[in-house]
Design a protein around this motif. Structure first.
Motif, PDB file in Angstrom:
ATOM      1  N   ASN A  68       0.840  -1.194   0.000  1.00  0.00           N
ATOM      2  CA  ASN A  68       0.000   0.000   0.000  1.00  0.00           C
ATOM      3  C   ASN A  68       0.873   1.241   0.000  1.00  0.00           C
ATOM      4  O   ASN A  68       2.088   1.163   0.254  1.00  0.00           O
ATOM      5  CB  ASN A  68      -0.919   0.014   1.228  1.00  0.00           C
ATOM      6  CG  ASN A  68      -2.185  -0.788   1.015  1.00  0.00           C
ATOM      7  OD1 ASN A  68      -3.052  -0.389   0.248  1.00  0.00           O
ATOM      8  ND2 ASN A  68      -2.288  -1.936   1.688  1.00  0.00           N
ATOM      9  N   ARG A  81      -1.757   4.816   6.361  1.00  0.00           N
ATOM     10  CA  ARG A  81      -1.988   4.179   5.070  1.00  0.00           C
ATOM     11  C   ARG A  81      -2.953   5.004   4.228  1.00  0.00           C
ATOM     12  O   ARG A  81      -4.031   5.374   4.679  1.00  0.00           O
ATOM     13  CB  ARG A  81      -2.549   2.778   5.293  1.00  0.00           C
ATOM     14  CG  ARG A  81      -2.527   1.906   4.055  1.00  0.00           C
ATOM     15  CD  ARG A  81      -3.087   0.538   4.364  1.00  0.00           C
ATOM     16  NE  ARG A  81      -4.518   0.628   4.660  1.00  0.00           N
ATOM     17  CZ  ARG A  81      -5.243  -0.367   5.161  1.00  0.00           C
ATOM     18  NH1 ARG A  81      -4.660  -1.509   5.468  1.00  0.00           N
ATOM     19  NH2 ARG A  81      -6.522  -0.203   5.389  1.00  0.00           N
ATOM     20  N   THR A  83      -3.924   3.948   0.958  1.00  0.00           N
ATOM     21  CA  THR A  83      -4.680   3.099   0.040  1.00  0.00           C
ATOM     22  C   THR A  83      -5.148   1.831   0.756  1.00  0.00           C
ATOM     23  O   THR A  83      -4.636   1.473   1.810  1.00  0.00           O
ATOM     24  CB  THR A  83      -3.828   2.721  -1.184  1.00  0.00           C
ATOM     25  OG1 THR A  83      -2.626   2.085  -0.738  1.00  0.00           O
ATOM     26  CG2 THR A  83      -3.470   3.958  -1.995  1.00  0.00           C
ATOM     27  N   ASP A  84      -6.111   1.163   0.143  1.00  0.00           N
ATOM     28  CA  ASP A  84      -6.664  -0.070   0.713  1.00  0.00           C
ATOM     29  C   ASP A  84      -6.596  -1.147  -0.357  1.00  0.00           C
ATOM     30  O   ASP A  84      -7.586  -1.486  -0.993  1.00  0.00           O
ATOM     31  CB  ASP A  84      -8.100   0.166   1.174  1.00  0.00           C
ATOM     32  CG  ASP A  84      -8.669  -1.025   1.930  1.00  0.00           C
ATOM     33  OD1 ASP A  84      -7.873  -1.869   2.375  1.00  0.00           O
ATOM     34  OD2 ASP A  84      -9.897  -1.117   2.051  1.00  0.00           O
ATOM     35  N   ASN A  85      -5.409  -1.678  -0.564  1.00  0.00           N
ATOM     36  CA  ASN A  85      -5.155  -2.621  -1.636  1.00  0.00           C
ATOM     37  C   ASN A  85      -5.401  -4.050  -1.165  1.00  0.00           C
ATOM     38  O   ASN A  85      -4.905  -4.460  -0.116  1.00  0.00           O
ATOM     39  CB  ASN A  85      -3.707  -2.474  -2.117  1.00  0.00           C
ATOM     40  CG  ASN A  85      -3.325  -3.505  -3.143  1.00  0.00           C
ATOM     41  OD1 ASN A  85      -4.112  -3.830  -4.030  1.00  0.00           O
ATOM     42  ND2 ASN A  85      -2.116  -4.030  -3.041  1.00  0.00           N
ATOM     43  N   ILE A  97      -0.202  -1.782  -6.318  1.00  0.00           N
ATOM     44  CA  ILE A  97      -0.129  -0.350  -6.047  1.00  0.00           C
ATOM     45  C   ILE A  97       1.215   0.184  -6.512  1.00  0.00           C
ATOM     46  O   ILE A  97       2.268  -0.271  -6.059  1.00  0.00           O
ATOM     47  CB  ILE A  97      -0.316  -0.066  -4.535  1.00  0.00           C
ATOM     48  CG1 ILE A  97      -1.713  -0.482  -4.091  1.00  0.00           C
ATOM     49  CG2 ILE A  97      -0.066   1.402  -4.220  1.00  0.00           C
ATOM     50  CD1 ILE A  97      -2.834   0.318  -4.720  1.00  0.00           C
ATOM     51  N   CYS A 113      -3.086   1.763  -9.735  1.00  0.00           N
ATOM     52  CA  CYS A 113      -4.014   1.010  -8.901  1.00  0.00           C
ATOM     53  C   CYS A 113      -4.528  -0.179  -9.699  1.00  0.00           C
ATOM     54  O   CYS A 113      -4.187  -0.348 -10.867  1.00  0.00           O
ATOM     55  CB  CYS A 113      -5.166   1.898  -8.443  1.00  0.00           C
ATOM     56  SG  CYS A 113      -6.122   2.610  -9.816  1.00  0.00           S
TER      57      CYS A 113
END
Length: 201
Positions: A68, A81, A83-85, A97, A113
């Motif tokens: 992330n 954080r 992003t939520d990958n 990512i 993404c």
């Protein structure tokens, strides 16, 4: 094998693989006299960028088990954080990512993404982790990567698979953020064209 971020005062932030196989951040003085390892949680911390005001870093990290983007306050060391990958390490290029790049005003970050169909696309997110949005939506394997902002902040250049090239190469594209229009930069040789940056206005 990492992006390098340049601070307003000339310092460099990059990453390198250690003897134990981990990839860690390195801070290099403006005179390039030496590199200081920056230990962070996780086995992979790479591809950093420095905010225009010199107060934050954004970089990729696997500290929570997935790759992330993390934003770190340089003075306090606090990181959160962005992003939520959901894609595992090793998939879609280090987990999907891509490197994050600060906008000229320091308020947004552009990055690669992965969409719901597991295609690489171009996304942006606010530095507060809000207002994430996907900028591209092509159905081809775009493999969007290496974004770079125009100094005005109204355009982003990025590399992507060029479906019009029979050899399966990559080309440079520009997206207009106001209209969403994407155009391929002209006069590119066949093959792999990646990693452009804007020079001047």
């Amino acid at each position: 094998d990492s992006y390098a971020g340049l601070a307003p005062d000339g310092r460099v932030l990059t990453a390198a693989r250690g003897d134990d196989g981990t990839i860690r951040l390195l801070s290099i003085d403006a005179d390039l006299a030496g590199a200081i390892p920056l230990d962070r949680p996780g086995a992979l911390n790479s591809d950093p960028d420095w905010s225009p005001d010199g107060r934050h870093w954004v970089y990729r990290s696997d500290r929570d088990g997935r790759i992330n983007l993390w934003l770190e306050d340089i003075e306090s060391g606090q990181a959160f954080r962005l992003t939520d990958n959901a894609h595992p390490l090793g998939s879609r290029g280090y987990g999907g990512i891509g490197p994050g790049r600060f906008s000229p005003d320091g308020q947004m970050i552009a990055y690669s993404c992965v969409d719901a169909a597991a295609r690489s696309q171009l996304c942006v997110v606010g530095v507060d982790g809000r207002n994430a949005r996907q900028l591209t939506s092509r159905t081809a394997e775009t493999n969007a990567m290496y974004p770079a902002w125009h100094p005005s902040g109204d355009r982003i250049v990025f590399g992507a698979t060029a479906p019009e090239d029979e050899d399966g190469g990559t080309a440079l594209y520009v997206i207009d953020l106001a209209t969403g229009d994407i155009s391929r930069l002209p006069s590119q040789p066949a093959g792999r064209n990646l990693g452009a940056v804007w020079v001047g206005e």
